[in-house]
Design a protein around this motif. Structure first.
Motif, PDB file in Angstrom:
ATOM      1  N   GLU A 278      36.475  26.394  38.235  1.00 25.67           N
ATOM      2  CA  GLU A 278      36.429  25.548  39.423  1.00 25.67           C
ATOM      3  C   GLU A 278      35.877  24.171  39.107  1.00 25.67           C
ATOM      4  O   GLU A 278      34.853  24.034  38.447  1.00 25.67           O
ATOM      5  N   THR A 281      35.827  22.745  43.811  1.00 26.08           N
ATOM      6  CA  THR A 281      35.136  23.657  44.709  1.00 26.08           C
ATOM      7  C   THR A 281      33.799  24.138  44.147  1.00 26.08           C
ATOM      8  O   THR A 281      33.015  24.755  44.865  1.00 26.08           O
ATOM      9  N   ALA A 282      33.535  23.838  42.886  1.00 23.32           N
ATOM     10  CA  ALA A 282      32.226  24.075  42.259  1.00 23.32           C
ATOM     11  C   ALA A 282      31.599  25.431  42.552  1.00 23.32           C
ATOM     12  O   ALA A 282      30.408  25.518  42.814  1.00 23.32           O
ATOM     13  N   GLY A 283      32.404  26.471  42.551  1.00 20.66           N
ATOM     14  CA  GLY A 283      31.839  27.808  42.717  1.00 20.66           C
ATOM     15  C   GLY A 283      32.125  28.438  44.070  1.00 20.66           C
ATOM     16  O   GLY A 283      31.878  29.628  44.275  1.00 20.66           O
ATOM     17  N   LEU A 284      32.660  27.660  45.002  1.00 20.24           N
ATOM     18  CA  LEU A 284      32.888  28.181  46.357  1.00 20.24           C
ATOM     19  C   LEU A 284      33.936  29.298  46.381  1.00 20.24           C
ATOM     20  O   LEU A 284      33.824  30.249  47.153  1.00 20.24           O
ATOM     21  N   GLN A 286      34.573  31.552  43.964  1.00 17.87           N
ATOM     22  CA  GLN A 286      33.959  32.787  43.479  1.00 17.87           C
ATOM     23  C   GLN A 286      32.904  33.284  44.458  1.00 17.87           C
ATOM     24  O   GLN A 286      32.725  34.487  44.660  1.00 17.87           O
ATOM     25  N   SER A 287      32.195  32.343  45.093  1.00 18.12           N
ATOM     26  CA  SER A 287      31.183  32.740  46.054  1.00 18.12           C
ATOM     27  C   SER A 287      31.809  33.427  47.270  1.00 18.12           C
ATOM     28  O   SER A 287      31.254  34.381  47.810  1.00 18.12           O
ATOM     29  N   ALA A 290      32.520  36.863  46.220  1.00 12.42           N
ATOM     30  CA  ALA A 290      31.283  37.638  46.082  1.00 12.42           C
ATOM     31  C   ALA A 290      30.628  37.920  47.430  1.00 12.42           C
ATOM     32  O   ALA A 290      29.725  38.747  47.518  1.00 12.42           O
ATOM     33  N   SER A 291      31.080  37.246  48.487  1.00  8.19           N
ATOM     34  CA  SER A 291      30.523  37.542  49.807  1.00  8.19           C
ATOM     35  C   SER A 291      30.973  38.913  50.298  1.00  8.19           C
ATOM     36  O   SER A 291      30.408  39.472  51.221  1.00  8.19           O
ATOM     37  N   VAL A 292      31.995  39.458  49.651  1.00  8.38           N
ATOM     38  CA  VAL A 292      32.493  40.793  49.995  1.00  8.38           C
ATOM     39  C   VAL A 292      31.715  41.834  49.194  1.00  8.38           C
ATOM     40  O   VAL A 292      31.666  41.759  47.969  1.00  8.38           O
ATOM     41  N   ALA A 295      32.365  43.335  45.358  1.00  6.76           N
ATOM     42  CA  ALA A 295      33.186  42.391  44.589  1.00  6.76           C
ATOM     43  C   ALA A 295      32.968  42.538  43.082  1.00  6.76           C
ATOM     44  O   ALA A 295      33.855  42.220  42.287  1.00  6.76           O
ATOM     45  N   SER A 296      31.788  43.027  42.703  1.00  8.42           N
ATOM     46  CA  SER A 296      31.465  43.051  41.270  1.00  8.42           C
ATOM     47  C   SER A 296      32.402  43.961  40.483  1.00  8.42           C
ATOM     48  O   SER A 296      32.508  43.828  39.274  1.00  8.42           O
ATOM     49  N   LEU A 299      35.422  41.067  40.137  1.00  9.31           N
ATOM     50  CA  LEU A 299      35.129  39.671  39.809  1.00  9.31           C
ATOM     51  C   LEU A 299      34.277  39.618  38.543  1.00  9.31           C
ATOM     52  O   LEU A 299      33.137  40.057  38.532  1.00  9.31           O
ATOM     53  N   GLY A 301      33.701  36.668  36.796  1.00  3.38           N
ATOM     54  CA  GLY A 301      32.922  35.434  36.822  1.00  3.38           C
ATOM     55  C   GLY A 301      33.818  34.274  36.464  1.00  3.38           C
ATOM     56  O   GLY A 301      35.040  34.352  36.635  1.00  3.38           O
ATOM     57  N   GLY A 302      33.206  33.215  35.977  1.00  4.52           N
ATOM     58  CA  GLY A 302      34.016  32.062  35.640  1.00  4.52           C
ATOM     59  C   GLY A 302      33.182  30.878  35.246  1.00  4.52           C
ATOM     60  O   GLY A 302      31.979  30.996  34.999  1.00  4.52           O
TER      61      GLY A 302
ATOM     62  N   ALA B 282      26.993  33.856  42.654  1.00  2.44           N
ATOM     63  CA  ALA B 282      28.405  33.668  42.242  1.00  2.44           C
ATOM     64  C   ALA B 282      28.971  32.280  42.540  1.00  2.44           C
ATOM     65  O   ALA B 282      30.113  32.164  42.980  1.00  2.44           O
ATOM     66  N   ILE B 304      29.424  31.463  35.864  1.00  4.27           N
ATOM     67  CA  ILE B 304      29.197  32.581  36.759  1.00  4.27           C
ATOM     68  C   ILE B 304      29.447  33.842  35.963  1.00  4.27           C
ATOM     69  O   ILE B 304      30.539  34.052  35.436  1.00  4.27           O
ATOM     70  N   ASN B 391      24.796  38.392  52.788  1.00  3.52           N
ATOM     71  CA  ASN B 391      25.090  36.976  52.656  1.00  3.52           C
ATOM     72  C   ASN B 391      23.948  36.068  53.102  1.00  3.52           C
ATOM     73  O   ASN B 391      23.824  34.939  52.634  1.00  3.52           O
ATOM     74  N   ARG B 394      21.919  35.865  49.947  1.00  7.58           N
ATOM     75  CA  ARG B 394      22.507  34.968  48.956  1.00  7.58           C
ATOM     76  C   ARG B 394      22.202  33.518  49.316  1.00  7.58           C
ATOM     77  O   ARG B 394      21.811  32.717  48.466  1.00  7.58           O
TER      78      ARG B 394
END
Lengths: 417, 417
Positions: A278, A281-284, A286-287, A290-292, A295-296, A299, A301-302, B282, B304, B391, B394
């Protein structure tokens, strides 16, 4: 049963916070089949609060208050209600003990004004606050039900869900069964969707079909009211089939699905992993995934490469490619997606690069976004031209990226209706 | 001038969306010195909307409506107002042209129901919609001002800011100057802050001091009302000095500052760069920083690592360290921060690892978080025990991480008041 939700707090009228509690409560009341006809926000002012209560009594059976139960002088919800109903407040010993325990656990000194929080309406049912200090209350008069809840969402939400809602369910005379089913669409505008369904929308009585657009998504809520759940589902199902026969190709999910939860669900089903590179979006992105919860499992990472140098050093992009095509380009989006997929060894990967605004990025105007999606089979890139403000654009780009991942993971045309 | 904001839309009463428009408008009205005494939300129902208008006319001079200006049958705000005020709607040719141009630009087919959007109240001033189709309106009667705005925030916000607000400012009889100044605190609870300022809060008349807590932050809004801006600032300044003499060590910023904008500002001032290694969050930490325009000058990016394997392969953490101390530990947080700082070659770096919930992470209960901060001088780690939902935890962890970065970049005790 008709309800009105009254939020008490000058901070809402000053625009310092949003009345998110009203949304939460409305959602849950809809599930109970309680019609919410009005939301009201009133400040920390006893006279205006009293006026609001009188208006609400004329148009609602159930009045739910949020806020104004705290320790400060501004907090006057229960005091005003007590005066209006000609009753008194009394100290609730359990609430007082719980407040004392809360301070002990937080290792903070309890100040005198905190005791005021343990006062409750005489003869009310106390709703225990497991996430804060002020207890809630349920109070019945001859014609009305009053429910008092604290203002902070992290206290109010669990209190309502685990104490307030079950009490309301018991109060209701459950003759009718009201069931709702939400269809979630992406990639079609609200007006176009309605145009395609115009005759269905015109005819609707039971079930009703309510369209709603927000942040690029369109939903249809089908609501049936009848005497058994089975009949309600039959009505809903018939309506749903008619709708999906016309616009099924835009459907991505149902009810509480979100683009993120649907993405996670599909990845889990297909036992695939995902990563992202990213910039914009700087991480948004993936975030959001991860709000779900859970997710781990999918997901990995990145990488966030917020400047050109990091795209070279962290993702191994060539300086020549960046110089030739620019950071905001199809080629860069594809190279970023491929690089992060190789680096994180995932089945699918996403890249986001663009000019969020307010400034342009080189010769790319603000709002230009490229999304890359790499899989074992191939790499695709999608261009968007967004017209919102900086953070709207960032969120919109994330939603579109999720939508493209869902499209990549499914064959929409083959979707069974 | 007193105002009421009426949002029209059943989707708000069903809990499908939050009434964020009311917050935006309240904020701007407060800046104009207009008191907002009530927010109301009413559904897409002509009778109930009419009742709400009548109530508002009894208690407000300015009534601002949001929503219900769209193309569908549910959209009935201007129709209901026209009927209530015994006036008519007429086609606005500029608005119609703009709608046609909008469809042309979006390369979509214009359906018939879209034309309805170009109807405006006879004799109203039209507010141009640069981000959508439905025009807004300003309509004056003898005793009231009505303003009609579209519902989608991306249309409403710029329309109000650039068209509605200037028109209101001109309407106002500006005898009073009302100025506000917000002090922002972190690391102190609301009750404790108030306790320390109790006598100031008790005495307040002009300026007024209003405390507000949200998401771990506490703010104080000092508002002075007088006849010149200079006198207002003198009043505010005196009050501010008294407050900061007592709780100045918890102050992190003013007015529109956020923890993220303050972090970016300090990094820019000190010409330092930042990176982050995020597990728990994340990407949310970096995304918060990137929400501030101009963040790219100091935010290099980060990694991440959402599972253990990636912490080893991408950050070079040793499998032994992870096995011995666990992923959620002081040692892992420190190692992650140090690794990303070296990898991205930044002055400061942050790591976030923890169990967001609802499940525990190994022997670490949900809500356990470790934040690492690495600089050239040293590496620190901070443990938090959060009790919210996934969340919330987080977001709270991100805010605390920003707070620790600010603390690392400044010496609070040496802060000049």
């Amino acid at each position: 049963m008709n309800a009105e939700i009254i939020a008490v707090g000058s901070e809402i009228l000053l625009g310092q916070i949003t009345n998110s509690n009203a949304r939460f409560l409305s959602n849950h009341l809809a599930e109970l089949g309680i019609n919410v006809y009005y939301h009201t926000v009133v400040g920390d002012n006893a006279d205006r609060l009293k006026d609001a209560i009188e208006i609400a009594e004329n148009r609602a059976d159930l009045i739910i208050f949020t806020g104004g139960l705290g320790p400060t002088k501004d907090d006057l919800t229960k005091e005003t209600i007590a005066r209006h109903l000609s009753t008194t407040l009394e100290m609730d010993s359990e609430a007082l003990e719980s407040i004392q325990a809360y301070f002990k656990k937080a290792k903070r000194v309890m100040t005198d004004n905190n005791k005021k929080q343990a006062l409750v309406l005489k003869d009310s049912e106390v709703l225990v606050n497991h996430h804060g200090m002020a207890p809630g209350m349920l109070y019945k008069t001859e014609g009305h039900v009053f429910m008092l809840l604290p203002g902070p969402p992290k206290e109010m939400e669990p209190m309502f869900q685990f104490e307030g809602k079950p009490k309301l369910a018991r109060l209701l005379n459950k003759e009718d069964v009201i069931l709702s089913h939400v269809l979630r669409f992406y990639g079609i505008g609200e007006a176009e969707l309605e145009d395609r369904l115009q005759d269905l929308l015109d005819q609707q009585t039971n079930p009703t079909i309510a369209p709603l657009a927000s942040d690029g998504e369109v939903t249809l809520r089908i609501t049936a009211k009848t005497d058994t759940a089975e009949k309600a589902w039959t009505l809903i199902d018939k309506s749903k089939k008619e709708i999906l026969a016309r616009v099924g190709q835009y459907l991505y999910g149902y009810d509480d699905d979100s683009l993120a939860s649907k993405t996670i669900e599909l990845l889990k089903e297909q036992e695939k992993t995902i990563s992202a590179a990213e910039s914009l979006t700087a991480g948004l992105f993936q975030s959001e995934l991860a709000s779900v919860s859970g997710a781990s499992a999918v997901l990995s990472g990145g990488v966030i490469t917020y400047n050109e140098e990091m795209k070279i050093s962290q993702l191994g992009l060539s300086a020549e490619l960046l110089a030739e095509y620019g950071v905001v380009s199809e080629q860069t989006a594809k190279a970023m997606a491929e690089a992060v997929r190789a680096k994180f060894k995932t089945d699918i990967s996403v890249s986001l690069t663009g000019a969020a605004g307010p400034d342009a990025h080189g010769d790319q105007p603000a709002g230009t976004v490229w999304i890359g999606i790499a899989t074992e089979a191939d790499t695709q890139a999608y261009q968007l031209q967004l017209s919102g403000m900086r953070n709207t654009n960032r969120l919109r780009a994330v939603k579109l990226a999720l939508y493209y991942v869902i499209r990549t993971l499914t064959d929409y045309n083959a979707r069974k209706i």
